[in-house]
Design a protein around this motif. Structure first.
Motif, PDB file in Angstrom:
ATOM      1  N   VAL A  65       0.849  -1.189   0.000  1.00 11.99           N
ATOM      2  CA  VAL A  65       0.000   0.000   0.000  1.00 11.99           C
ATOM      3  C   VAL A  65       0.886   1.242   0.000  1.00 11.99           C
ATOM      4  O   VAL A  65       1.787   1.376   0.827  1.00 11.99           O
ATOM      5  CB  VAL A  65      -0.934   0.015   1.224  1.00 11.99           C
ATOM      6  CG1 VAL A  65      -1.715   1.324   1.290  1.00 11.99           C
ATOM      7  CG2 VAL A  65      -1.893  -1.170   1.182  1.00 11.99           C
ATOM      8  N   ILE A  66       0.640   2.139  -0.934  1.00 20.04           N
ATOM      9  CA  ILE A  66       1.450   3.359  -1.019  1.00 20.04           C
ATOM     10  C   ILE A  66       0.685   4.604  -0.549  1.00 20.04           C
ATOM     11  O   ILE A  66       1.301   5.605  -0.187  1.00 20.04           O
ATOM     12  CB  ILE A  66       1.985   3.594  -2.447  1.00 20.04           C
ATOM     13  CG1 ILE A  66       0.840   3.753  -3.447  1.00 20.04           C
ATOM     14  CG2 ILE A  66       2.920   2.450  -2.861  1.00 20.04           C
ATOM     15  CD1 ILE A  66       1.291   4.204  -4.821  1.00 20.04           C
ATOM     16  N   PHE A  67      -0.659   4.543  -0.557  1.00 16.87           N
ATOM     17  CA  PHE A  67      -1.432   5.707  -0.121  1.00 16.87           C
ATOM     18  C   PHE A  67      -2.845   5.249   0.217  1.00 16.87           C
ATOM     19  O   PHE A  67      -3.505   4.585  -0.576  1.00 16.87           O
ATOM     20  CB  PHE A  67      -1.453   6.774  -1.213  1.00 16.87           C
ATOM     21  CG  PHE A  67      -1.938   8.119  -0.751  1.00 16.87           C
ATOM     22  CD1 PHE A  67      -1.249   8.827   0.227  1.00 16.87           C
ATOM     23  CD2 PHE A  67      -3.082   8.684  -1.285  1.00 16.87           C
ATOM     24  CE1 PHE A  67      -1.688  10.071   0.657  1.00 16.87           C
ATOM     25  CE2 PHE A  67      -3.529   9.931  -0.875  1.00 16.87           C
ATOM     26  CZ  PHE A  67      -2.825  10.623   0.113  1.00 16.87           C
ATOM     27  N   ARG A  68      -3.324   5.637   1.405  1.00 20.91           N
ATOM     28  CA  ARG A  68      -4.628   5.202   1.896  1.00 20.91           C
ATOM     29  C   ARG A  68      -5.689   6.288   1.705  1.00 20.91           C
ATOM     30  O   ARG A  68      -5.377   7.474   1.656  1.00 20.91           O
ATOM     31  CB  ARG A  68      -4.555   4.844   3.384  1.00 20.91           C
ATOM     32  CG  ARG A  68      -3.500   3.812   3.751  1.00 20.91           C
ATOM     33  CD  ARG A  68      -3.611   3.456   5.231  1.00 20.91           C
ATOM     34  NE  ARG A  68      -3.727   4.641   6.074  1.00 20.91           N
ATOM     35  CZ  ARG A  68      -2.687   5.332   6.553  1.00 20.91           C
ATOM     36  NH1 ARG A  68      -1.446   4.963   6.252  1.00 20.91           N
ATOM     37  NH2 ARG A  68      -2.879   6.407   7.320  1.00 20.91           N
ATOM     38  N   LYS A  69      -6.931   5.867   1.659  1.00 19.89           N
ATOM     39  CA  LYS A  69      -8.033   6.818   1.494  1.00 19.89           C
ATOM     40  C   LYS A  69      -8.145   7.769   2.678  1.00 19.89           C
ATOM     41  O   LYS A  69      -8.536   8.921   2.530  1.00 19.89           O
ATOM     42  CB  LYS A  69      -9.347   6.063   1.286  1.00 19.89           C
ATOM     43  CG  LYS A  69      -9.409   5.250  -0.010  1.00 19.89           C
ATOM     44  CD  LYS A  69     -10.802   4.736  -0.271  1.00 19.89           C
ATOM     45  CE  LYS A  69     -11.236   3.679   0.726  1.00 19.89           C
ATOM     46  NZ  LYS A  69     -10.422   2.446   0.616  1.00 19.89           N
ATOM     47  N   ASP A  70      -7.802   7.294   3.873  1.00 20.30           N
ATOM     48  CA  ASP A  70      -7.933   8.149   5.053  1.00 20.30           C
ATOM     49  C   ASP A  70      -6.789   9.149   5.192  1.00 20.30           C
ATOM     50  O   ASP A  70      -6.747   9.919   6.154  1.00 20.30           O
ATOM     51  CB  ASP A  70      -8.063   7.315   6.331  1.00 20.30           C
ATOM     52  CG  ASP A  70      -6.836   6.461   6.623  1.00 20.30           C
ATOM     53  OD1 ASP A  70      -5.794   6.599   5.944  1.00 20.30           O
ATOM     54  OD2 ASP A  70      -6.912   5.628   7.554  1.00 20.30           O
ATOM     55  N   GLN A  71      -5.858   9.182   4.243  1.00 21.10           N
ATOM     56  CA  GLN A  71      -4.754  10.140   4.315  1.00 21.10           C
ATOM     57  C   GLN A  71      -5.075  11.484   3.686  1.00 21.10           C
ATOM     58  O   GLN A  71      -4.300  12.431   3.842  1.00 21.10           O
ATOM     59  CB  GLN A  71      -3.499   9.548   3.654  1.00 21.10           C
ATOM     60  CG  GLN A  71      -2.833   8.452   4.464  1.00 21.10           C
ATOM     61  CD  GLN A  71      -1.578   7.943   3.810  1.00 21.10           C
ATOM     62  OE1 GLN A  71      -1.568   6.889   3.175  1.00 21.10           O
ATOM     63  NE2 GLN A  71      -0.498   8.681   3.941  1.00 21.10           N
ATOM     64  N   THR A  72      -6.189  11.585   2.964  1.00 21.23           N
ATOM     65  CA  THR A  72      -6.624  12.867   2.437  1.00 21.23           C
ATOM     66  C   THR A  72      -7.471  13.539   3.514  1.00 21.23           C
ATOM     67  O   THR A  72      -8.562  13.052   3.823  1.00 21.23           O
ATOM     68  CB  THR A  72      -7.438  12.695   1.143  1.00 21.23           C
ATOM     69  OG1 THR A  72      -6.653  12.004   0.174  1.00 21.23           O
ATOM     70  CG2 THR A  72      -7.853  14.046   0.574  1.00 21.23           C
TER      71      THR A  72
END
Length: 234
Positions: A65-72
């Motif tokens: 995983v390189i980027f999660r939805k909860d990081q925005t």
């Protein structure tokens, strides 16, 4: 080659639609949306990446995983991410451009490695600081593609021709381009339409998902059309 390369090139359990290939160093990286088996909608998983050495495209490695939805930060409902693109900026870092479903906002995450752990950087914005797509008069954005050209100028390609996207309060213009500043975020030119929206399903008009490349003297804009895949070479 260790073995013959063929489709599907990723394991049968992996689902990466909207795949965007990028060569960084001696490896080819695949970025894309991420479907979930048995899901009720598109792209419900977080972004992942896969890579392979350029001399052996049968030897794929899962990068995690390189980027999660909860990081925005403003994506408080963990809405899904659609087709991303990734480029290396003038500062040597890697910039992941992505789209939170139906938002009309293009967001950016950054990392020191092509397939490392990306961190939210910000949203593509006008010089006054507001994110492009947050005002009703701004055109509907969708599926970003980015070109860092040989002269250092940075171009963002985006847009859609899907008539149903008009329900989100923005005019559908087709594929358009805007120049970005060296910060990879700030729009410094007026949007210019390249492929006007023309919703005729029986003709090969622009649909969505533009992908841009500069090879030699030519610029290649690849896109899904309303009834086939399109290739424009201006």
């Amino acid at each position: 080659m260790k073995r013959q390369a063929y489709n599907p090139y990723l394991p049968a359990w992996e689902y990466i639609p909207d795949g965007e290939p990028r060569v960084f160093g001696d490896r080819l990286y695949i970025f894309g949306s991420h479907d979930r088996f048995g899901a009720e909608g598109y792209c419900e998983n977080d972004y992942v990446a896969w890579s392979a050495p350029v001399e052996d495209l049968s030897d794929w490695r899962y990068e995690g995983v390189i980027f999660r939805k909860d990081q925005t930060p403003w994506n408080t409902r963990n809405q899904v991410y659609y087709a991303p693109d990734c480029v290396q900026g003038p500062d040597g870092r890697y910039y992941l451009y992505y789209f939170v479903v139906n938002s009309s906002i293009i967001s950016v995450a950054v990392c020191d490695k092509p397939a490392g752990k990306y961190e939210y950087l910000g949203d593509v914005s006008l010089p006054d600081g507001h994110a492009y797509g947050t005002k009703s008069e701004e055109w509907f954005t969708f599926d970003p593609a980015v070109l860092v050209d040989d002269d250092g100028r940075i171009w963002l390609y985006t847009g859609s021709s899907q008539p149903e996207n008009g329900q989100y309060g923005h005019e559908i213009k087709g594929c358009f381009v805007m120049e970005l500043a060296a910060d990879m975020l700030t729009v410094i030119s007026k949007p210019k339409i390249l492929l006007p929206a023309k919703w005729v399903y029986t003709e090969p008009n622009f649909f969505e998902g533009a992908s841009i490349r500069h090879i030699g003297e030519w610029y290649y804009l690849v896109y899904p059309a309303t009834n086939m895949t399109g290739l424009t070479t201006p």
